[in-house]
Scaffold this active site. Sequence first.
Site, PDB file in Angstrom:
ATOM      1  N   MET A  86      -8.618   7.857  10.335  1.00  7.31           N
ATOM      2  CA  MET A  86      -9.054   8.308   9.166  1.00  7.31           C
ATOM      3  C   MET A  86     -10.084   9.612   9.271  1.00  7.31           C
ATOM      4  SD  MET A  86      -9.226   5.119   6.714  1.00  7.31           S
ATOM      5  CE  MET A  86      -9.976   3.813   8.000  1.00  7.31           C
ATOM      6  N   LYS A 111      -3.230   3.544  -2.444  1.00  5.30           N
ATOM      7  CA  LYS A 111      -4.482   4.307  -2.539  1.00  5.30           C
ATOM      8  C   LYS A 111      -4.433   5.263  -1.241  1.00  5.30           C
ATOM      9  CE  LYS A 111      -7.035   0.582  -1.246  1.00  5.30           C
ATOM     10  NZ  LYS A 111      -8.166  -0.473  -1.073  1.00  5.30           N
ATOM     11  N   ASP A 118       0.763  -1.314  -0.096  1.00  5.56           N
ATOM     12  CA  ASP A 118       0.007  -0.082   0.070  1.00  5.56           C
ATOM     13  C   ASP A 118       0.770   1.212  -0.179  1.00  5.56           C
ATOM     14  OD1 ASP A 118      -2.427  -1.301   0.084  1.00  5.56           O
ATOM     15  OD2 ASP A 118      -2.682  -1.286   2.162  1.00  5.56           O
TER      16      ASP A 118
END
Length: 450
Positions: free
Chosen positions: A367, A254, A232
Amino acid sequence: MGALNTFPVSVKVEGQRIVIVGGGAEALNKARLAIKTTAEVVIVSRTIEEDFSALPVTVRERPFVPCDLFGTAMVFVADHGEDGAAAQRMARLVGVPLNVVDVPDSCDFYTPSIIDRAPISIAIASEGEAPVLARLVRARIEAMLSPDLGAVARLAGSLRDRVAALLSKPQARRFYEALVTINSPDVEALLESHRGEAEGIVWLIGAGPGAEDLLTLRAQRLLQEADVIVHDHLVPDAVVEMGRRDAERISVGKKKGHHSFTQAQINALIVRLAAEGKRVARLKSGDPMVFGRAGEEIAALRKAGVAYAIVPGVSAALAAAADTATPLTLRKVSTGLVFATAHGADNDELDHWAALAASGLSLALYMGKTITASVAGKLLARGLSASTPVGIVVNAGRPDRTLHRGTLGELALDVISFSDGPAIIFIGAAVAAGDWQDAAEIAVHDFKVA
Protein backbone atom coordinates in the site's frame (compact mmCIF):
# COMPACT_ATOMS: atom_id res chain seq x y z
CA MET A 1 -13.50 -15.17 -18.43
CA GLY A 2 -15.51 -15.33 -21.67
CA ALA A 3 -19.29 -15.45 -21.92
CA LEU A 4 -21.09 -18.68 -22.79
CA ASN A 5 -22.95 -18.95 -26.07
CA THR A 6 -25.10 -21.72 -24.60
CA PHE A 7 -27.05 -22.03 -21.37
CA PRO A 8 -26.48 -25.36 -19.58
CA VAL A 9 -29.79 -27.03 -18.70
CA SER A 10 -31.13 -30.53 -18.07
CA VAL A 11 -33.98 -31.33 -20.47
CA LYS A 12 -36.81 -33.51 -19.17
CA VAL A 13 -37.37 -36.41 -21.60
CA GLU A 14 -39.46 -38.76 -19.45
CA GLY A 15 -42.51 -39.98 -21.43
CA GLN A 16 -41.16 -38.56 -24.70
CA ARG A 17 -39.03 -39.75 -27.57
CA ILE A 18 -35.52 -39.05 -28.76
CA VAL A 19 -35.36 -39.54 -32.53
CA ILE A 20 -32.10 -40.32 -34.30
CA VAL A 21 -32.14 -39.99 -38.10
CA GLY A 22 -29.43 -42.19 -39.61
CA GLY A 23 -28.26 -45.78 -39.41
CA GLY A 24 -24.48 -45.52 -39.35
CA ALA A 25 -21.74 -45.27 -36.72
CA GLU A 26 -22.65 -41.68 -35.78
CA ALA A 27 -26.25 -42.73 -35.12
CA LEU A 28 -25.09 -45.70 -33.03
CA ASN A 29 -22.93 -43.42 -30.84
CA LYS A 30 -25.87 -41.09 -30.20
CA ALA A 31 -28.14 -44.06 -29.45
CA ARG A 32 -25.73 -45.32 -26.78
CA LEU A 33 -25.94 -41.90 -25.16
CA ALA A 34 -29.73 -41.54 -25.49
CA ILE A 35 -30.53 -44.91 -23.89
CA LYS A 36 -29.11 -43.64 -20.60
CA THR A 37 -32.40 -41.72 -20.24
CA THR A 38 -35.97 -42.99 -19.74
CA ALA A 39 -37.05 -41.65 -23.15
CA GLU A 40 -38.12 -43.96 -25.99
CA VAL A 41 -35.24 -43.96 -28.46
CA VAL A 42 -36.23 -44.28 -32.13
CA ILE A 43 -33.83 -44.88 -35.03
CA VAL A 44 -35.06 -43.86 -38.49
CA SER A 45 -33.03 -44.64 -41.63
CA ARG A 46 -33.48 -46.06 -45.13
CA THR A 47 -30.36 -48.16 -44.55
CA ILE A 48 -29.41 -49.61 -41.16
CA GLU A 49 -25.65 -50.09 -41.42
CA GLU A 50 -24.83 -50.74 -37.76
CA ASP A 51 -26.11 -53.39 -35.36
CA PHE A 52 -28.59 -51.81 -32.93
CA SER A 53 -29.94 -55.14 -31.68
CA ALA A 54 -28.15 -54.97 -28.31
CA LEU A 55 -29.73 -51.61 -27.50
CA PRO A 56 -33.28 -50.97 -26.17
CA VAL A 57 -34.26 -48.88 -29.17
CA THR A 58 -36.98 -48.93 -31.86
CA VAL A 59 -35.54 -49.26 -35.38
CA ARG A 60 -37.57 -48.03 -38.37
CA GLU A 61 -35.82 -49.00 -41.60
CA ARG A 62 -37.56 -46.59 -43.95
CA PRO A 63 -37.41 -42.96 -45.08
CA PHE A 64 -37.98 -40.20 -42.56
CA VAL A 65 -41.56 -38.86 -42.42
CA PRO A 66 -42.80 -35.72 -40.61
CA CYS A 67 -44.86 -37.66 -38.07
CA ASP A 68 -41.63 -39.21 -36.74
CA LEU A 69 -41.22 -36.04 -34.70
CA PHE A 70 -44.57 -36.37 -32.93
CA GLY A 71 -44.01 -36.40 -29.14
CA THR A 72 -40.29 -35.88 -29.63
CA ALA A 73 -38.13 -34.08 -27.06
CA MET A 74 -35.11 -33.76 -29.34
CA VAL A 75 -33.79 -35.04 -32.65
CA PHE A 76 -30.29 -36.03 -33.72
CA VAL A 77 -29.57 -35.96 -37.44
CA ALA A 78 -26.73 -38.30 -38.35
CA ASP A 79 -27.80 -38.59 -42.00
CA HIS A 80 -26.31 -36.02 -44.34
CA GLY A 81 -28.50 -36.92 -47.30
CA GLU A 82 -32.10 -36.31 -48.32
CA ASP A 83 -33.68 -37.72 -45.14
CA GLY A 84 -31.37 -35.69 -42.93
CA ALA A 85 -32.25 -32.49 -44.76
CA ALA A 86 -35.96 -33.27 -44.44
CA ALA A 87 -35.60 -33.95 -40.72
CA GLN A 88 -33.80 -30.64 -40.21
CA ARG A 89 -36.54 -28.71 -42.03
CA MET A 90 -39.30 -30.40 -40.04
CA ALA A 91 -37.52 -29.89 -36.70
CA ARG A 92 -37.20 -26.18 -37.44
CA LEU A 93 -40.84 -25.99 -38.50
CA VAL A 94 -42.30 -27.67 -35.40
CA GLY A 95 -39.74 -26.33 -32.92
CA VAL A 96 -38.10 -29.61 -31.88
CA PRO A 97 -34.52 -29.01 -30.60
CA LEU A 98 -32.07 -30.21 -33.26
CA ASN A 99 -28.52 -31.57 -33.21
CA VAL A 100 -26.86 -32.13 -36.58
CA VAL A 101 -23.93 -34.44 -35.87
CA ASP A 102 -20.56 -32.82 -36.57
CA VAL A 103 -22.14 -29.61 -37.91
CA PRO A 104 -22.04 -27.22 -34.90
CA ASP A 105 -23.45 -24.23 -36.80
CA SER A 106 -26.66 -26.18 -37.53
CA CYS A 107 -27.22 -27.29 -33.92
CA ASP A 108 -29.73 -25.93 -31.43
CA PHE A 109 -27.95 -27.89 -28.69
CA TYR A 110 -24.70 -29.77 -28.26
CA THR A 111 -24.11 -33.20 -26.81
CA PRO A 112 -21.98 -32.98 -23.67
CA SER A 113 -19.76 -35.61 -22.15
CA ILE A 114 -21.92 -37.02 -19.37
CA ILE A 115 -21.06 -38.46 -15.96
CA ASP A 116 -23.94 -40.71 -14.94
CA ARG A 117 -24.70 -41.21 -11.27
CA ALA A 118 -28.47 -41.21 -11.72
CA PRO A 119 -30.27 -39.17 -10.58
CA ILE A 120 -27.09 -37.09 -10.44
CA SER A 121 -25.68 -36.17 -13.84
CA ILE A 122 -22.74 -33.96 -14.70
CA ALA A 123 -22.36 -32.64 -18.24
CA ILE A 124 -19.16 -31.18 -19.67
CA ALA A 125 -19.73 -29.27 -22.88
CA SER A 126 -17.49 -27.24 -25.19
CA GLU A 127 -20.16 -25.76 -27.50
CA GLY A 128 -18.96 -28.16 -30.16
CA GLU A 129 -15.47 -26.65 -30.21
CA ALA A 130 -13.42 -29.27 -28.36
CA PRO A 131 -15.28 -32.56 -27.74
CA VAL A 132 -12.04 -34.47 -27.06
CA LEU A 133 -11.09 -31.98 -24.33
CA ALA A 134 -14.57 -32.31 -22.82
CA ARG A 135 -14.11 -36.10 -22.65
CA LEU A 136 -10.74 -35.70 -20.92
CA VAL A 137 -12.26 -33.37 -18.33
CA ARG A 138 -15.07 -35.85 -17.84
CA ALA A 139 -12.58 -38.65 -17.16
CA ARG A 140 -10.87 -36.62 -14.45
CA ILE A 141 -14.11 -35.75 -12.69
CA GLU A 142 -15.41 -39.30 -13.05
CA ALA A 143 -12.38 -40.62 -11.16
CA MET A 144 -13.15 -38.32 -8.22
CA LEU A 145 -16.77 -39.38 -7.68
CA SER A 146 -17.97 -42.36 -5.69
CA PRO A 147 -20.10 -44.92 -7.55
CA ASP A 148 -22.54 -44.63 -4.60
CA LEU A 149 -23.30 -40.97 -5.32
CA GLY A 150 -26.58 -41.81 -7.03
CA ALA A 151 -27.77 -43.89 -4.07
CA VAL A 152 -27.10 -40.97 -1.71
CA ALA A 153 -29.05 -38.65 -4.02
CA ARG A 154 -32.01 -41.03 -4.06
CA LEU A 155 -31.91 -41.19 -0.25
CA ALA A 156 -31.93 -37.40 -0.08
CA GLY A 157 -34.91 -37.30 -2.44
CA SER A 158 -36.86 -39.79 -0.34
CA LEU A 159 -36.38 -37.59 2.74
CA ARG A 160 -37.45 -34.33 1.15
CA ASP A 161 -40.97 -34.13 2.62
CA ARG A 162 -39.84 -35.09 6.15
CA VAL A 163 -36.96 -32.64 6.08
CA ALA A 164 -39.21 -29.81 4.86
CA ALA A 165 -41.67 -30.52 7.69
CA LEU A 166 -39.05 -30.72 10.45
CA LEU A 167 -36.32 -28.25 9.53
CA SER A 168 -36.03 -24.62 8.46
CA LYS A 169 -34.34 -23.91 5.13
CA PRO A 170 -30.90 -23.18 6.67
CA GLN A 171 -31.19 -26.29 8.86
CA ALA A 172 -32.28 -28.39 5.87
CA ARG A 173 -29.34 -27.21 3.79
CA ARG A 174 -26.90 -28.18 6.54
CA PHE A 175 -28.66 -31.52 7.02
CA TYR A 176 -28.24 -32.41 3.33
CA GLU A 177 -24.59 -31.29 3.38
CA ALA A 178 -23.95 -33.62 6.33
CA LEU A 179 -25.94 -36.44 4.70
CA VAL A 180 -23.75 -36.51 1.60
CA THR A 181 -20.43 -36.11 3.41
CA ILE A 182 -20.81 -38.66 6.21
CA ASN A 183 -20.22 -42.34 5.47
CA SER A 184 -23.24 -44.51 6.41
CA PRO A 185 -25.08 -41.75 8.31
CA ASP A 186 -27.69 -42.50 10.97
CA VAL A 187 -30.50 -40.55 9.30
CA GLU A 188 -32.71 -40.25 12.39
CA ALA A 189 -29.86 -39.03 14.57
CA LEU A 190 -28.75 -36.62 11.87
CA LEU A 191 -32.25 -35.18 11.56
CA GLU A 192 -32.51 -34.73 15.32
CA SER A 193 -29.11 -33.05 15.53
CA HIS A 194 -30.19 -30.42 13.00
CA ARG A 195 -33.49 -29.53 14.66
CA GLY A 196 -31.92 -27.21 17.21
CA GLU A 197 -31.17 -23.54 16.79
CA ALA A 198 -28.68 -23.03 13.95
CA GLU A 199 -25.33 -21.73 15.21
CA GLY A 200 -23.71 -19.06 13.12
CA ILE A 201 -20.02 -18.86 12.32
CA VAL A 202 -17.74 -16.41 10.52
CA TRP A 203 -14.93 -17.69 8.30
CA LEU A 204 -12.25 -15.07 7.64
CA ILE A 205 -11.07 -16.31 4.25
CA GLY A 206 -8.02 -15.19 2.28
CA ALA A 207 -8.92 -14.85 -1.41
CA GLY A 208 -5.28 -14.60 -2.47
CA PRO A 209 -4.01 -11.94 -4.88
CA GLY A 210 -6.94 -12.28 -7.29
CA ALA A 211 -6.24 -15.29 -9.50
CA GLU A 212 -9.02 -17.86 -9.02
CA ASP A 213 -6.61 -20.81 -9.19
CA LEU A 214 -4.63 -19.48 -6.20
CA LEU A 215 -7.66 -19.89 -3.93
CA THR A 216 -7.16 -22.75 -1.46
CA LEU A 217 -9.33 -25.87 -1.58
CA ARG A 218 -10.57 -25.11 1.94
CA ALA A 219 -11.60 -21.60 0.92
CA GLN A 220 -13.46 -22.95 -2.10
CA ARG A 221 -15.29 -25.53 0.03
CA LEU A 222 -16.36 -22.98 2.64
CA LEU A 223 -17.57 -20.56 -0.02
CA GLN A 224 -19.89 -23.33 -1.17
CA GLU A 225 -21.17 -23.77 2.39
CA ALA A 226 -21.63 -20.08 3.23
CA ASP A 227 -25.08 -18.50 3.53
CA VAL A 228 -23.64 -14.99 3.11
CA ILE A 229 -20.44 -13.78 1.43
CA VAL A 230 -19.13 -10.45 2.72
CA HIS A 231 -16.36 -9.40 0.37
CA ASP A 232 -13.87 -6.58 -0.12
CA HIS A 233 -13.45 -4.38 -3.19
CA LEU A 234 -10.22 -6.05 -4.33
CA VAL A 235 -11.70 -9.55 -4.43
CA PRO A 236 -12.51 -10.29 -8.12
CA ASP A 237 -16.06 -11.19 -9.12
CA ALA A 238 -14.85 -14.58 -10.39
CA VAL A 239 -13.74 -15.53 -6.85
CA VAL A 240 -16.98 -14.27 -5.27
CA GLU A 241 -18.94 -16.32 -7.83
CA MET A 242 -17.31 -19.49 -6.51
CA GLY A 243 -19.81 -19.27 -3.67
CA ARG A 244 -23.12 -21.08 -3.60
CA ARG A 245 -25.48 -19.68 -6.21
CA ASP A 246 -28.17 -18.72 -3.70
CA ALA A 247 -25.78 -17.26 -1.11
CA GLU A 248 -26.34 -13.59 -0.29
CA ARG A 249 -23.47 -11.38 -1.46
CA ILE A 250 -22.60 -8.14 0.34
CA SER A 251 -19.83 -5.86 -0.92
CA VAL A 252 -18.16 -3.85 1.82
CA GLY A 253 -15.62 -2.51 -0.63
CA LYS A 254 -12.97 -0.20 0.68
CA LYS A 255 -10.55 1.47 -1.68
CA LYS A 256 -8.50 4.59 -1.35
CA GLY A 257 -10.79 7.57 -0.86
CA HIS A 258 -13.99 5.51 -1.08
CA HIS A 259 -15.22 3.59 1.98
CA SER A 260 -18.70 2.17 1.47
CA PHE A 261 -18.52 0.61 4.96
CA THR A 262 -16.45 1.68 7.93
CA GLN A 263 -14.55 -1.04 9.77
CA ALA A 264 -16.93 -0.66 12.72
CA GLN A 265 -19.89 -1.22 10.39
CA ILE A 266 -18.25 -4.33 8.93
CA ASN A 267 -17.64 -5.67 12.43
CA ALA A 268 -21.28 -5.08 13.38
CA LEU A 269 -22.51 -6.65 10.13
CA ILE A 270 -20.67 -9.96 10.45
CA VAL A 271 -21.60 -10.24 14.14
CA ARG A 272 -25.28 -9.66 13.33
CA LEU A 273 -25.32 -12.16 10.44
CA ALA A 274 -23.70 -14.87 12.56
CA ALA A 275 -26.10 -14.12 15.45
CA GLU A 276 -28.93 -14.88 13.02
CA GLY A 277 -27.52 -18.39 12.66
CA LYS A 278 -25.88 -17.79 9.29
CA ARG A 279 -22.54 -19.08 8.06
CA VAL A 280 -20.62 -16.04 6.91
CA ALA A 281 -17.68 -16.06 4.52
CA ARG A 282 -15.73 -12.86 5.20
CA LEU A 283 -13.71 -12.80 2.00
CA LYS A 284 -10.55 -10.70 2.05
CA SER A 285 -7.91 -10.06 -0.58
CA GLY A 286 -4.58 -11.80 0.05
CA ASP A 287 -4.27 -13.27 3.53
CA PRO A 288 -6.67 -12.01 6.22
CA MET A 289 -3.88 -11.86 8.81
CA VAL A 290 -1.56 -9.69 6.67
CA PHE A 291 -2.84 -6.10 6.51
CA GLY A 292 -6.39 -7.43 6.31
CA ARG A 293 -7.60 -5.79 9.58
CA ALA A 294 -8.66 -9.24 10.70
CA GLY A 295 -7.55 -8.45 14.25
CA GLU A 296 -10.34 -5.90 14.67
CA GLU A 297 -12.96 -8.28 13.30
CA ILE A 298 -11.71 -11.14 15.48
CA ALA A 299 -11.91 -8.91 18.55
CA ALA A 300 -15.52 -8.03 17.70
CA LEU A 301 -16.43 -11.69 17.16
CA ARG A 302 -14.81 -12.73 20.44
CA LYS A 303 -16.62 -9.98 22.34
CA ALA A 304 -19.97 -11.12 20.88
CA GLY A 305 -19.23 -14.80 21.54
CA VAL A 306 -19.44 -15.67 17.84
CA ALA A 307 -17.57 -18.71 16.52
CA TYR A 308 -14.96 -17.99 13.86
CA ALA A 309 -12.15 -19.64 11.91
CA ILE A 310 -9.28 -18.34 9.80
CA VAL A 311 -8.57 -19.63 6.29
CA PRO A 312 -5.16 -18.44 5.04
CA GLY A 313 -4.64 -17.06 1.55
CA VAL A 314 -1.66 -16.27 -0.64
CA SER A 315 -0.47 -12.82 0.42
CA ALA A 316 0.40 -10.38 -2.36
CA ALA A 317 4.09 -10.28 -1.42
CA LEU A 318 4.41 -14.03 -1.80
CA ALA A 319 2.57 -13.92 -5.13
CA ALA A 320 4.90 -11.15 -6.29
CA ALA A 321 7.94 -13.18 -5.26
CA ALA A 322 6.59 -16.14 -7.23
CA ASP A 323 5.89 -13.97 -10.29
CA THR A 324 9.52 -12.86 -10.37
CA ALA A 325 11.25 -15.94 -8.90
CA THR A 326 12.66 -13.66 -6.20
CA PRO A 327 14.08 -15.57 -3.19
CA LEU A 328 13.18 -13.11 -0.43
CA THR A 329 15.32 -15.11 1.98
CA LEU A 330 18.61 -16.19 0.45
CA ARG A 331 21.56 -17.85 2.11
CA LYS A 332 24.44 -15.40 2.75
CA VAL A 333 22.35 -12.57 1.26
CA SER A 334 19.04 -12.17 3.09
CA THR A 335 18.39 -13.81 6.46
CA GLY A 336 14.81 -12.63 6.86
CA LEU A 337 11.81 -10.80 5.49
CA VAL A 338 9.85 -7.79 6.75
CA PHE A 339 6.23 -7.16 5.71
CA ALA A 340 5.27 -3.52 6.26
CA THR A 341 2.74 -0.96 5.07
CA ALA A 342 4.23 2.23 3.72
CA HIS A 343 1.22 4.37 4.63
CA GLY A 344 1.48 6.07 8.00
CA ALA A 345 5.07 4.99 8.65
CA ASP A 346 6.68 7.26 11.25
CA ASN A 347 10.33 8.20 11.71
CA ASP A 348 11.05 5.36 14.13
CA GLU A 349 9.64 2.80 11.70
CA LEU A 350 11.67 4.23 8.82
CA ASP A 351 14.82 4.12 10.95
CA HIS A 352 14.03 0.51 11.77
CA TRP A 353 13.37 -0.46 8.12
CA ALA A 354 16.61 1.16 6.96
CA ALA A 355 18.62 -0.66 9.64
CA LEU A 356 16.98 -4.01 8.81
CA ALA A 357 17.55 -3.63 5.07
CA ALA A 358 21.15 -2.57 5.65
CA SER A 359 21.66 -5.69 7.77
CA GLY A 360 20.53 -7.93 4.92
CA LEU A 361 16.79 -8.39 5.42
CA SER A 362 14.37 -7.99 2.52
CA LEU A 363 11.59 -5.41 2.78
CA ALA A 364 8.15 -6.04 1.26
CA LEU A 365 6.14 -2.81 1.36
CA TYR A 366 2.38 -2.85 0.86
CA MET A 367 0.00 0.00 0.00
CA GLY A 368 2.69 2.48 -0.87
CA LYS A 369 2.26 3.22 -4.58
CA THR A 370 1.41 6.90 -4.20
CA ILE A 371 4.21 7.59 -1.70
CA THR A 372 6.89 5.35 -3.20
CA ALA A 373 9.34 8.13 -3.99
CA SER A 374 8.86 9.76 -0.59
CA VAL A 375 9.53 6.53 1.29
CA ALA A 376 12.58 5.80 -0.88
CA GLY A 377 13.96 9.29 -0.17
CA LYS A 378 13.49 8.88 3.58
CA LEU A 379 15.25 5.51 3.53
CA LEU A 380 18.18 7.08 1.66
CA ALA A 381 18.29 9.86 4.27
CA ARG A 382 18.62 7.19 6.94
CA GLY A 383 21.73 5.71 5.38
CA LEU A 384 20.40 3.00 3.08
CA SER A 385 22.55 2.81 -0.07
CA ALA A 386 21.20 4.35 -3.28
CA SER A 387 22.36 1.20 -5.13
CA THR A 388 20.09 -1.08 -3.06
CA PRO A 389 18.09 -3.23 -5.57
CA VAL A 390 14.37 -2.52 -5.88
CA GLY A 391 11.63 -4.52 -7.59
CA ILE A 392 7.95 -3.61 -7.88
CA VAL A 393 5.03 -5.84 -8.88
CA VAL A 394 1.60 -4.36 -9.59
CA ASN A 395 -1.34 -6.83 -9.59
CA ALA A 396 0.79 -9.72 -8.35
CA GLY A 397 -0.44 -13.18 -9.26
CA ARG A 398 -2.69 -11.94 -12.08
CA PRO A 399 -2.31 -12.10 -15.87
CA ASP A 400 -2.27 -8.27 -16.06
CA ARG A 401 0.63 -7.84 -13.65
CA THR A 402 3.31 -5.26 -14.45
CA LEU A 403 6.92 -5.20 -13.22
CA HIS A 404 9.47 -2.47 -12.53
CA ARG A 405 13.08 -2.83 -11.48
CA GLY A 406 15.90 -0.50 -10.52
CA THR A 407 17.63 0.89 -7.44
CA LEU A 408 16.49 2.76 -4.37
CA GLY A 409 18.14 5.93 -5.69
CA GLU A 410 16.18 5.69 -8.95
CA LEU A 411 12.97 4.98 -7.04
CA ALA A 412 13.38 8.25 -5.13
CA LEU A 413 13.30 10.21 -8.41
CA ASP A 414 9.48 9.75 -8.60
CA VAL A 415 9.55 8.81 -12.30
CA ILE A 416 7.37 5.66 -12.32
CA SER A 417 3.94 5.73 -13.96
CA PHE A 418 2.14 2.83 -12.30
CA SER A 419 -0.69 0.85 -13.81
CA ASP A 420 -3.92 0.47 -11.83
CA GLY A 421 -3.94 -2.07 -9.02
CA PRO A 422 -2.20 -2.85 -5.73
CA ALA A 423 1.61 -2.80 -5.70
CA ILE A 424 4.25 -4.66 -3.73
CA ILE A 425 7.65 -2.95 -3.40
CA PHE A 426 10.64 -5.16 -2.69
CA ILE A 427 13.80 -3.53 -1.33
CA GLY A 428 17.00 -5.43 -0.55
CA ALA A 429 19.96 -7.32 -1.96
CA ALA A 430 17.93 -10.49 -2.56
CA VAL A 431 15.88 -8.69 -5.25
CA ALA A 432 18.87 -8.91 -7.60
CA ALA A 433 18.60 -12.72 -7.52
CA GLY A 434 15.08 -12.66 -8.99
CA ASP A 435 14.00 -12.92 -12.62
CA TRP A 436 13.20 -9.34 -13.55
CA GLN A 437 14.19 -9.48 -17.23
CA ASP A 438 10.67 -8.49 -18.40
CA ALA A 439 10.46 -5.61 -15.94
CA ALA A 440 10.56 -1.98 -17.03
CA GLU A 441 13.72 -0.18 -15.95
CA ILE A 442 12.76 2.60 -13.54
CA ALA A 443 15.37 5.05 -14.78
CA VAL A 444 14.83 4.45 -18.52
CA HIS A 445 11.36 3.34 -19.62
CA ASP A 446 9.50 5.05 -16.79
CA PHE A 447 11.24 8.42 -16.98
CA LYS A 448 8.81 11.31 -17.43
CA VAL A 449 9.78 14.08 -19.83
CA ALA A 450 8.99 17.50 -18.32
